[in-house]
Structures are given as C-alpha cells and as structure tokens.
Write a protein that holds these residues in place. Structure first.
Motif, PDB file in Angstrom:
ATOM      1  N   MET A  96       0.793  -1.225   0.000  1.00  0.00           N
ATOM      2  CA  MET A  96       0.000   0.000   0.000  1.00  0.00           C
ATOM      3  C   MET A  96       0.823   1.271   0.000  1.00  0.00           C
ATOM      4  O   MET A  96       0.292   2.349  -0.214  1.00  0.00           O
ATOM      5  CB  MET A  96      -0.829   0.018   1.267  1.00  0.00           C
ATOM      6  N   ASP A 131      -2.481  -8.072  -3.877  1.00  0.00           N
ATOM      7  CA  ASP A 131      -2.157  -6.637  -3.885  1.00  0.00           C
ATOM      8  C   ASP A 131      -0.711  -6.397  -4.288  1.00  0.00           C
ATOM      9  O   ASP A 131      -0.396  -5.487  -5.045  1.00  0.00           O
ATOM     10  CB  ASP A 131      -2.418  -6.015  -2.513  1.00  0.00           C
ATOM     11  N   GLN A 183      -2.323 -13.678 -13.964  1.00  0.00           N
ATOM     12  CA  GLN A 183      -3.766 -13.559 -13.738  1.00  0.00           C
ATOM     13  C   GLN A 183      -4.041 -12.302 -12.905  1.00  0.00           C
ATOM     14  O   GLN A 183      -4.988 -11.574 -13.155  1.00  0.00           O
ATOM     15  CB  GLN A 183      -4.232 -14.815 -13.004  1.00  0.00           C
ATOM     16  N   PRO A 236      -1.586  -8.837 -15.656  1.00  0.00           N
ATOM     17  CA  PRO A 236      -1.227  -9.293 -17.002  1.00  0.00           C
ATOM     18  C   PRO A 236       0.033  -8.631 -17.569  1.00  0.00           C
ATOM     19  O   PRO A 236       0.673  -9.189 -18.446  1.00  0.00           O
ATOM     20  CB  PRO A 236      -2.448  -8.915 -17.848  1.00  0.00           C
ATOM     21  N   ILE A 280     -13.970   2.953   2.311  1.00  0.00           N
ATOM     22  CA  ILE A 280     -12.943   1.908   2.252  1.00  0.00           C
ATOM     23  C   ILE A 280     -13.429   0.860   1.256  1.00  0.00           C
ATOM     24  O   ILE A 280     -14.316   0.065   1.549  1.00  0.00           O
ATOM     25  CB  ILE A 280     -12.678   1.281   3.642  1.00  0.00           C
ATOM     26  N   SER A 287      -9.404  -2.367  -1.591  1.00  0.00           N
ATOM     27  CA  SER A 287      -8.379  -1.418  -1.144  1.00  0.00           C
ATOM     28  C   SER A 287      -7.247  -2.079  -0.376  1.00  0.00           C
ATOM     29  O   SER A 287      -6.230  -1.451  -0.103  1.00  0.00           O
ATOM     30  CB  SER A 287      -9.013  -0.335  -0.267  1.00  0.00           C
ATOM     31  N   GLY A 288      -7.406  -3.345  -0.008  1.00  0.00           N
ATOM     32  CA  GLY A 288      -6.345  -4.020   0.729  1.00  0.00           C
ATOM     33  C   GLY A 288      -6.441  -3.837   2.232  1.00  0.00           C
ATOM     34  O   GLY A 288      -5.505  -4.158   2.959  1.00  0.00           O
ATOM     35  N   VAL A 289      -7.572  -3.327   2.699  1.00  0.00           N
ATOM     36  CA  VAL A 289      -7.756  -3.172   4.149  1.00  0.00           C
ATOM     37  C   VAL A 289      -8.627  -4.311   4.666  1.00  0.00           C
ATOM     38  O   VAL A 289      -9.705  -4.573   4.145  1.00  0.00           O
ATOM     39  CB  VAL A 289      -8.422  -1.814   4.486  1.00  0.00           C
ATOM     40  N   LEU A 308      -8.913  -8.590  -6.883  1.00  0.00           N
ATOM     41  CA  LEU A 308      -8.174  -7.813  -7.880  1.00  0.00           C
ATOM     42  C   LEU A 308      -7.984  -8.588  -9.180  1.00  0.00           C
ATOM     43  O   LEU A 308      -7.793  -7.998 -10.233  1.00  0.00           O
ATOM     44  CB  LEU A 308      -6.781  -7.466  -7.330  1.00  0.00           C
ATOM     45  N   TYR A 309      -7.997  -9.914  -9.075  1.00  0.00           N
ATOM     46  CA  TYR A 309      -7.673 -10.717 -10.254  1.00  0.00           C
ATOM     47  C   TYR A 309      -8.908 -11.347 -10.897  1.00  0.00           C
ATOM     48  O   TYR A 309      -8.785 -12.272 -11.706  1.00  0.00           O
ATOM     49  CB  TYR A 309      -6.646 -11.801  -9.903  1.00  0.00           C
ATOM     50  N   GLN A 339      -8.176 -11.125 -18.676  1.00  0.00           N
ATOM     51  CA  GLN A 339      -7.640 -10.629 -17.405  1.00  0.00           C
ATOM     52  C   GLN A 339      -7.338  -9.139 -17.469  1.00  0.00           C
ATOM     53  O   GLN A 339      -6.944  -8.531 -16.484  1.00  0.00           O
ATOM     54  CB  GLN A 339      -6.356 -11.379 -17.037  1.00  0.00           C
ATOM     55  N   LEU A 340      -7.474  -8.571 -18.667  1.00  0.00           N
ATOM     56  CA  LEU A 340      -7.163  -7.143 -18.805  1.00  0.00           C
ATOM     57  C   LEU A 340      -8.370  -6.326 -18.380  1.00  0.00           C
ATOM     58  O   LEU A 340      -9.294  -6.106 -19.152  1.00  0.00           O
ATOM     59  CB  LEU A 340      -6.780  -6.830 -20.259  1.00  0.00           C
ATOM     60  N   ILE A 395     -10.007  -1.324 -13.279  1.00  0.00           N
ATOM     61  CA  ILE A 395     -10.784  -1.284 -12.040  1.00  0.00           C
ATOM     62  C   ILE A 395     -11.451   0.088 -11.914  1.00  0.00           C
ATOM     63  O   ILE A 395     -10.779   1.113 -11.835  1.00  0.00           O
ATOM     64  CB  ILE A 395      -9.899  -1.584 -10.824  1.00  0.00           C
ATOM     65  N   ARG A 449     -11.225   0.570  -4.932  1.00  0.00           N
ATOM     66  CA  ARG A 449      -9.906   0.815  -4.336  1.00  0.00           C
ATOM     67  C   ARG A 449      -9.900   2.088  -3.472  1.00  0.00           C
ATOM     68  O   ARG A 449      -8.841   2.529  -3.043  1.00  0.00           O
ATOM     69  CB  ARG A 449      -8.846   0.942  -5.444  1.00  0.00           C
TER      70      ARG A 449
END
Lengths: 242, 117
Positions: free
Chosen positions: A151, A177, A209, A212, B33, B37-39, B85-86, B95-96, B99, B103
């Motif tokens: 982050m 992440d 994945q 990319p 949030i 966002s990774g929280v 995220l994936y 996969q392209l 987002i 976030r």
C-alpha cells in the motif's frame, strides 16, 4: 508531521462548503485520501530521484525469499558497470546492512521497530543522510512481508516482487495486492526446483492472472542461472532517458 | 498490520481538520474503504480501538462505506462486479480489466461541534 526536518507537507485546501446543522454541529467535507501524506512524500522522493537520474527500486517479498542474497550477488557481479546504493528495511538488527556493506556498497539500515513496512517518510530521511550519486541505482529492500508494503508508495520507479520456489506457487493469488502493484516478478532459487514441488508455469500463470503486464524473470543467485536476464533488465531501466 | 498505519493517518487527517474548524473532538467520521483497497476490516477495527485513544476521534462514531468492486473489461467493455483484484471478465474471460471502483481509501466527512453557532 516531522519535528526534526519539517518535512510534512502542509497542503491546505479549503472546500468552502461546510454544512451547519441546526443541532449545533457541522459537517466538514474532508474528501482526502487516507494515504495522502505518504503519497505526497513519495512524489517528493520520486522527483528527487528523477532529478538526479537515480533508478529507485522497491524490493518486496516474504521473509526468506532471498532479497538480500540477490542484492549481494548483483552488487558484486555488476561492480564497475553501474553505481549502486542500498536502503535496508527490517524490524530489527543491522545484519542485512552489514552483508551489503561487505560488498563495498553504500548502505543505510532502517529499523522499523514494530512497523511492518517502509513508508515514504522513512525513505526520505534515509536518502537525506546518504549523499546519493547521480546516474545510479538505489535498491530499497522493504521489510519481508507480502501484505503491508503493497500500500505504501516510496517514490520508486519500479516495484520488484521476489518469490522463491520453496514457497507455494499460489502466492500471487494469496497476496494479490503485492503482485498487482509490482512491475517485475523474480522467481528465485530455481536451482532447488528438482527438490521441491513448485510448478513454475502455474506460478507464472497465477502472477499474470493478477497482473497481465507483470514481467517475470526466473533465476538462482546461488547457481547464477538467469542472473544475466536480471542484469539486462536493470541496465535497460537505467539507460532509459530520465 | 498496515491497518494501524491507516488508522494513524486517519487520526492525523481528522486532527488537522478538527483543529482547522475550532473543534477539539469529532462526533462522527465517514470513511470510504473499498473492498479492493487491501484493508482487512477485522484488523482495521482492532487497530481503530488502539489508534484513536487520546485523539480527537476517541469517541467518534464511525461510518464506513464499503465501496463495492467494479471493473470494465479492456477487451470487450463488459462492466462487472469484482470481489478480487484478479477477477477475470465473466463475458470473455480476459484478465485485462480496468478497475472502476473498489480501491477507495479516503476520509469523506467529519461531524464536529459548531463553535460558530
């Protein structure tokens, strides 16, 4: 923010539309990114690096994937070709800085104490004490942790995530992440592939994945296999006009 | 446990804004949030209890908008909800993905005593 150098950016911007409540309370519209302070300092670091044409790389991984060994070998093999400096981030000890120092490279150790990641403020202070050469490469070895450092922008140009074949090949899916925010993935310790159950193709598939556009280099800093690809990658980044 | 750093950054922002508005305490705080966002919210709640002690936020009521993840496929332009995220495009499996939301990590508003009234 910081009493010793006054480096906390004080960018005040009033929105001028606070709402007053009848109840003697008012709503303050803040609309501010929580990582705003870190991101400002990161941009300040980035500007400094760009101005001096320093390629700053943020190396992230789990503990024990071989970041320090990769640096030791790189610094020794590339001596004379490029000029290097290193910032080591660990919770405790100067062990890693001592290992880097032994290669004759300029190094600063940051101890985060209980902190689980480096942030832009720590890097700013480390850089202030380092007298970095222009046209050089700065490796910032983050605290071994695949979660928290993701982050925090440090002002690096490239983020390099290292995994090793003694870990699970599903690391990219477990810690997306970090892989999402990195530009290069190094798969280390490939000399151990005959002895472990690690499916390189699957690991690469999982990593792509999540991201990319991620570049992937397989290498072993013990046997030296694949190191040339990494050196070429480094040189290609340095040669790019700032 | 980067959630503690996140909480401390929120405390810093809230203190500054409260101070600017002549308030020594914040009654309510509204946060965005995003789910991407990774929280980790459990860690965040735990860090919050420790982090807001002795700060302007020590008794603030917290409103968290968990912004849902949303992506747009760069190959076929399908828009779809994202949990990870994936996540791949459900229409063409690409996969392209761009987002669009999820976030977010920001302080939206504070509710403070109005010293002007």
């Amino acid at each position: 923010m910081c009493a010793t150098c006054g480096c906390g950016p004080e960018s005040h911007h009033h929105h001028g539309h606070d709402h007053h409540h009848a109840s003697g309370k008012k709503i303050v519209e803040v609309e501010k990114d929580i990582l705003h302070e870190n991101n400002l300092l990161a941009q300040r670091n980035r500007g400094f690096f760009e101005g001096r044409n320093i390629l700053a790389l943020n190396l992230v991984s789990s503990p024990g994937s071989g970041k320090t060994s990769l640096l030791e070998r790189t610094l020794t093999d590339m001596k004379g070709e490029l000029s290097f400096a290193v910032i080591e981030g660990d919770q405790q000890t100067t062990n890693d800085a001592d290992r880097i120092h032994a290669t004759g490279t300029k190094v600063t150790q940051i101890n985060t104490g209980k902190g689980c990641h480096l942030d832009a403020h720590m890097v700013l202070h480390a850089v202030q004490g380092m007298k970095l050469e222009a046209d050089s490469v700065l490796f910032i070895e983050n605290v071994g942790n695949l979660v928290c450092p993701a982050m925090f922008d440090l002002g690096e140009q490239e983020r390099v995530v290292v995994i090793s074949v003694t870990e699970g090949e599903d690391k990219p899916l477990k810690y997306p992440d970090m892989f999402h925010s990195s530009t290069l993935c190094i798969i280390n310790k490939i000399d151990l592939l005959p002895y472990v159950r690690f499916d390189v193709e699957k690991a690469k598939q999982y990593a792509r994945q999540v991201n990319p556009s991620l570049e992937i280099i397989e290498l072993s800093c013990t046997s030296g296999e694949g190191m040339q690809l990494w050196y070429e990658w480094l040189k290609s980044k340095v040669l790019q006009p700032a | 446990m980067h959630e503690l750093s996140i909480v401390m950054s929120i405390v810093q922002i809230a203190s500054k804004e409260a101070n600017r508005n002549g308030a020594s305490i914040v009654d309510e705080i509204e946060l965005d949030i995003g789910v991407l966002s990774g929280v980790e919210m459990d860690s965040f709640d735990f860090a919050w209890q420790q982090g807001v002690k002795d700060s302007v936020l020590h008794q603030a009521i917290r409103h968290v908008n968990r912004v849902p993840g949303k992506g747009r496929c760069l190959d076929c332009a399908t828009e779809f909800p994202m949990q990870q995220l994936y996540d791949a495009c459900p229409a063409c499996n690409s996969q392209l993905v761009d987002i669009l939301s999820g976030r977010e990590l920001s302080v939206k508003t504070l509710l403070v005593p109005d010293t002007a009234s």
